[in-house]
Design a protein around this motif. Structure first.
Motif, PDB file in Angstrom:
ATOM      1  N   UNK A 297      29.494  31.949  27.710  1.00  0.00           N
ATOM      2  CA  UNK A 297      29.756  31.848  26.280  1.00  0.00           C
ATOM      3  C   UNK A 297      28.648  31.051  25.582  1.00  0.00           C
ATOM      4  N   UNK A 298      28.786  30.895  24.271  1.00  0.00           N
ATOM      5  CA  UNK A 298      27.686  30.351  23.469  1.00  0.00           C
ATOM      6  C   UNK A 298      27.177  29.013  23.990  1.00  0.00           C
ATOM      7  N   UNK A 299      28.091  28.132  24.350  1.00  0.00           N
ATOM      8  CA  UNK A 299      27.688  26.784  24.760  1.00  0.00           C
ATOM      9  C   UNK A 299      27.705  26.638  26.281  1.00  0.00           C
ATOM     10  N   UNK A 300      27.732  27.767  26.984  1.00  0.00           N
ATOM     11  CA  UNK A 300      27.532  27.722  28.425  1.00  0.00           C
ATOM     12  C   UNK A 300      28.780  27.873  29.267  1.00  0.00           C
ATOM     13  N   UNK A 301      29.958  27.916  28.667  1.00  0.00           N
ATOM     14  CA  UNK A 301      31.174  28.086  29.458  1.00  0.00           C
ATOM     15  C   UNK A 301      31.120  29.427  30.179  1.00  0.00           C
ATOM     16  N   UNK A 302      31.407  29.418  31.473  1.00  0.00           N
ATOM     17  CA  UNK A 302      31.428  30.668  32.217  1.00  0.00           C
ATOM     18  C   UNK A 302      32.709  31.422  31.853  1.00  0.00           C
ATOM     19  N   UNK A 303      32.604  32.731  31.714  1.00  0.00           N
ATOM     20  CA  UNK A 303      33.771  33.548  31.404  1.00  0.00           C
ATOM     21  C   UNK A 303      34.725  33.483  32.587  1.00  0.00           C
ATOM     22  N   UNK A 304      35.984  33.164  32.322  1.00  0.00           N
ATOM     23  CA  UNK A 304      36.957  32.948  33.389  1.00  0.00           C
ATOM     24  C   UNK A 304      37.310  34.292  34.013  1.00  0.00           C
ATOM     25  N   UNK A 305      37.536  34.304  35.317  1.00  0.00           N
ATOM     26  CA  UNK A 305      37.742  35.555  36.056  1.00  0.00           C
ATOM     27  C   UNK A 305      38.925  36.350  35.507  1.00  0.00           C
ATOM     28  N   UNK A 306      40.021  35.651  35.169  1.00  0.00           N
ATOM     29  CA  UNK A 306      41.218  36.366  34.713  1.00  0.00           C
ATOM     30  C   UNK A 306      40.957  37.153  33.433  1.00  0.00           C
ATOM     31  N   UNK A 307      39.933  36.751  32.681  1.00  0.00           N
ATOM     32  CA  UNK A 307      39.606  37.459  31.450  1.00  0.00           C
ATOM     33  C   UNK A 307      39.195  38.895  31.757  1.00  0.00           C
ATOM     34  N   UNK A 308      38.661  39.095  32.935  1.00  0.00           N
ATOM     35  CA  UNK A 308      38.239  40.444  33.342  1.00  0.00           C
ATOM     36  C   UNK A 308      39.354  41.215  34.036  1.00  0.00           C
ATOM     37  N   UNK A 309      40.373  40.537  34.507  1.00  0.00           N
ATOM     38  CA  UNK A 309      41.361  41.202  35.365  1.00  0.00           C
ATOM     39  C   UNK A 309      42.758  41.293  34.762  1.00  0.00           C
ATOM     40  N   UNK A 310      43.117  40.326  33.914  1.00  0.00           N
ATOM     41  CA  UNK A 310      44.490  40.308  33.418  1.00  0.00           C
ATOM     42  C   UNK A 310      44.652  41.158  32.164  1.00  0.00           C
ATOM     43  N   UNK A 311      45.492  42.166  32.240  1.00  0.00           N
ATOM     44  CA  UNK A 311      45.889  42.941  31.069  1.00  0.00           C
ATOM     45  C   UNK A 311      47.382  43.163  31.164  1.00  0.00           C
ATOM     46  N   UNK A 312      47.998  43.640  30.060  1.00  0.00           N
ATOM     47  CA  UNK A 312      49.425  43.970  30.125  1.00  0.00           C
ATOM     48  C   UNK A 312      49.606  45.398  29.662  1.00  0.00           C
ATOM     49  N   UNK A 313      50.593  46.147  30.266  1.00  0.00           N
ATOM     50  CA  UNK A 313      51.443  45.688  31.354  1.00  0.00           C
ATOM     51  C   UNK A 313      50.633  45.502  32.641  1.00  0.00           C
TER      52      UNK A 313
END
Lengths: 318, 318, 318, 318
Positions: A297-313
């Motif tokens: 992200x802009x200030x260097x935070x790594x994108x968290x893994x669940x952001x790529x894997x968690x969807x609903x349902x």
């Protein structure tokens, strides 16, 4: 030279499914600060204090989670007719519904990933009951000093198997403009951000790594200031709501964000865009490469893994 | 049912006159945080870091103060042609200019109070030189950590003798929508706020109590957060820039504001609208009465007298 | 019942070593927003705009990095004498120096990990030259609208091999109170936060995993609002300053933080504590367990690995 | 050289009288965001979420308004004894009370204007019931996302006929330091700000123009950020609470402020001091002249007339 299309005015509402309806409703009203404007069958209609329509979130009890449909409001009846013609030409139209508590007749269609959309023009403006009358007449409802007290619906993020197909579809169906996108090293489209108005995006699609269809990533409400998102983080913490990631600033679109999971597992975001708007009618799409995205992200935070894997349902595992 | 018009995309730039060009330039660059992008003859071209065009403020040395012209960008060439046709039909057209450092050919016209406008489509995008290249590619220029560092031009306020005439003119000429207005007890229009896009206003007119024509009230740049306006107040204080009124929140449009006078006497505003946008394509004009206006600003601040009397250029007294 | 000790008033200054003196000075003045108040030999004296003393940071060119000494100001000459007596009784005194540009005679001593401290009472108040005179007479210096423009020195974090020894030493030497600490499962002390006044801490020690002595973790300056830290993140990003972690909120002490590395590699923090103060004269130390610490920061951010490993000067590897 | 006195730790609580007890309680809990911690006879005990003691506001039903007493906590039993000796020497002591729900035995005395003070050491720490347990163990109570949700008591402002007499009294009785004062052209003292710790003031006195004695001007609670005060203004507006003046920044002490009247007419302030602290043990009193005060507040706001005239209880007119 073709002209930009202004047939669709704005994102109107999202219907979210929950298999924990009481807990979800408590979250959205007491913690997220939305106000109930009506109930019908298994659905509760919810709204932020500056949404001008009757509702922006329809929370429906269900056996599962995810999104049942998303509604956009057209700029006029004529504009609505033009969009329907374009959609029917693509063979993705589903036909008219009578609308519901929050708006009149709506035309439904599917995107190439099977998410259900509807377009409508006739709407129901929110009429504040006495206890919700605002002090300033240019605001739809009294500011609720309760929980996070979000101001208005902002945008939606859906998952899709083939984001390139969506990138082709949305401009044709909705007249959306593509403000930013991720194009990976293999030329596939990792994500795509669309807008029908001056907001930098009202819908985004990212790739569904589970290979499923029609899934939901998150819905976002805007607050007025970044400080309110910092305070929201404390409110989530104090109330046991799991924070997925943030607060931090996205490199893409520069949105200041905070993601949590409501009790049924749907992801919800609180965001602030500052004074950033897309004013250029011929905005040139910003393309982010795989290498650029790997910086986080802009200030260097790594994108968290669940952001790529968690969807609903959730996706059933064989 | 007539459709809303989307022919004009956004406020493009303002040409401001100064009879203290060095002091005004120092104010706009060192204190206000704009960046110089070019010079030509008696004019310096200035821009905020997120303005996508070459410039948004053209500061021109002159014997007097006030505004020489305001420019709006059309959404397409076709849209520009439609607007010109409408303006010529009203008999207020002035004809084409070749443009300047910041944009291509522009069509000029006068509003009923003799302010000069121009409409253009062909523009010059800002190309950041190496020292101004931003870290994030979706931003036009590096954030300048200097002075107030405003983000983008926001809106303009002009004075007019007959605001009702302007209220009639702007929708016809520009396709503007009237978001808010003041209607006094004698039925005259005290002020009127217009927008061509989702911003709640890009231009406002208020009554010129001096009975003059073509005068300027203020130009406004947006910052991302209300806190930046509080900090701006300290920066103005420390640099001897006279604060007229604020920081406070307007009841009309709910803008958080701060007004100062640049060294030549032109009024300049720094503002933040939070997440407030006008998304409804059929927004119903909010009308404020004389009694409602007498309550002052949102949190009770009385409107300062000079706000009703000071415009530029100053009016000669017989 | 023993009484709390109020002999030491506050953290006065830190002397930081840099092997890239020009780049470090550019960082601290142009980006961090400190102001140079003097030079002598290899040192530049720097100050934030609301520091009342001549300087709070002494930046000294050296072959290496890290901290040469830290200074605290006593509440009176008598109080200073009492502290010296206590320190000498522990056998850790080093004796008097003549002071430097920023203060009068100082008594030096070592902590059990070999960091050099000094205590002084006679100081030099900052006298603003004309161009630095503030608009408000209760402020030491004009607000510099430049870079991050930090307000005042806040605290210091040092590394130590045996934090338990420090926990024993600081209250005896300085009269410090222990506001929070980390006690690991093996009963060892992972970190300890101390204060001599109402700030929740003015110095912290954490364990040096490299097994070295006398090393420095970071020095912190306070800004007025959390929003200023968000803006600081953008300023660091735009200027190529590596952000280590943040902005986020510490669980310990609840400080809103952002850590970066200045060009020579010393870690520097910008922080805001909100309105949090330690007012209780008998504050009961908060003890965090290993399990509690494993949860990460307040809103869930995992503590970045370098936070445990990076100190200055670097440790030579055999 | 005499040493500074550190016998008094901090402002502990204020007992406020109300002749509209239900409306006042609704204001302080629902709108101001305090939490009830106990009731006894005609009093309700209230606290902000980061106050460490049982209560900081005792709201007592009465025939009138104003303040019944103010309590300060001593730094130790020995320190308390020293203060009592000093006060008794001045002949202003009243003697011991048994304390109340919130603290143990307290020694009462009068200031020269007949306000009742008490000093105590034995206190009752707040023990959060299950529904008020915070997520972070270094905070007394869960953050209440309700109304303004102030963090802690900050300071008190009293009216006095002879402020010079108070200026003489407070350092002798309490060991307070005078941080700022107003000295008028006739050499009389218009206002005086005192602190016993690092806060820039915990009590202020201003002249009672009505010539009465023992009256109350306002009590102040701190919030973490200035933005919270802007949001508080909206919450007051929406709930019909009269805003007297603000938000704005005081020139004196630089506090960012907002003043309202609770339903019974007592003035209440919400404030934020940023990172400003008085760290110098030998702080030199800042003296403001009549000419300087006539400039108004920091950013030019004129001091509202009622600020000079309204105190509680109201003064009977003959």
């Amino acid at each position: 030279m073709s002209e930009p299309v202004f047939d669709v005015a704005h994102l109107g509402h999202v219907e979210l499914l929950t298999n924990k309806p009481e807990a979800s409703l408590d979250f959205f009203t007491r913690i997220f600060g939305l106000t109930e404007s009506g109930r019908e069958e298994d659905s509760v209609y919810l709204r932020a204090y500056d949404d001008y329509e009757f509702h922006t979130l329809k929370l429906t009890a269900s056996k599962t989670t995810g999104m049942r449909h998303v509604g956009y409001r057209a700029t006029s009846r004529q504009a609505l007719a033009r969009r329907i013609a374009a959609i029917e030409q693509m063979g993705l139209g589903m036909g008219w519904t009578d609308g519901d508590l929050g708006h009149g007749p709506a035309y439904q269609f599917r995107d190439p990933d099977q998410h259900v959309f509807e377009l409508y023009y006739d709407t129901r403006r929110y009429e504040a009951p006495p206890q919700e009358r605002p002090a300033l007449k240019n605001q739809a409802q009294k500011f609720p000093a309760r929980g996070i007290a979000t101001r208005r619906i902002d945008h939606l993020n859906l998952l899709a198997n083939d984001v390139a197909a969506i990138r082709d579809f949305m401009p044709k169906a909705m007249g959306s403009r593509i403000t930013e996108q991720i194009v990976l090293d293999d030329r596939s489209v990792g994500g795509c951000w669309f807008t029908v108005n001056n907001k930098s995006y009202d819908i985004a699609y990212t790739r569904d790594h589970a290979g499923a269809n029609g899934r939901f990533h998150h819905v976002t409400y805007a607050v007025d200031q970044r400080e309110h998102i910092l305070q929201a983080a404390d409110i989530f913490l104090e109330n046991g709501i799991p924070i997925e990631t943030g607060p931090h600033k996205h490199a893409i679109q520069q949105t200041f964000f905070l993601y949590v999971f409501e009790p049924a597992g749907n992801r919800v975001e609180v965001a602030n865009a500052g004074a950033r708007l897309i004013l250029a009618p011929d905005w040139q799409t910003i393309t982010w490469t795989e290498a650029e995205r790997s910086k986080g992200q802009a200030w260097g935070l790594k994108t968290i893994e669940s952001f790529h894997t968690h969807g609903t349902p959730p996706v059933a595992h064989a």
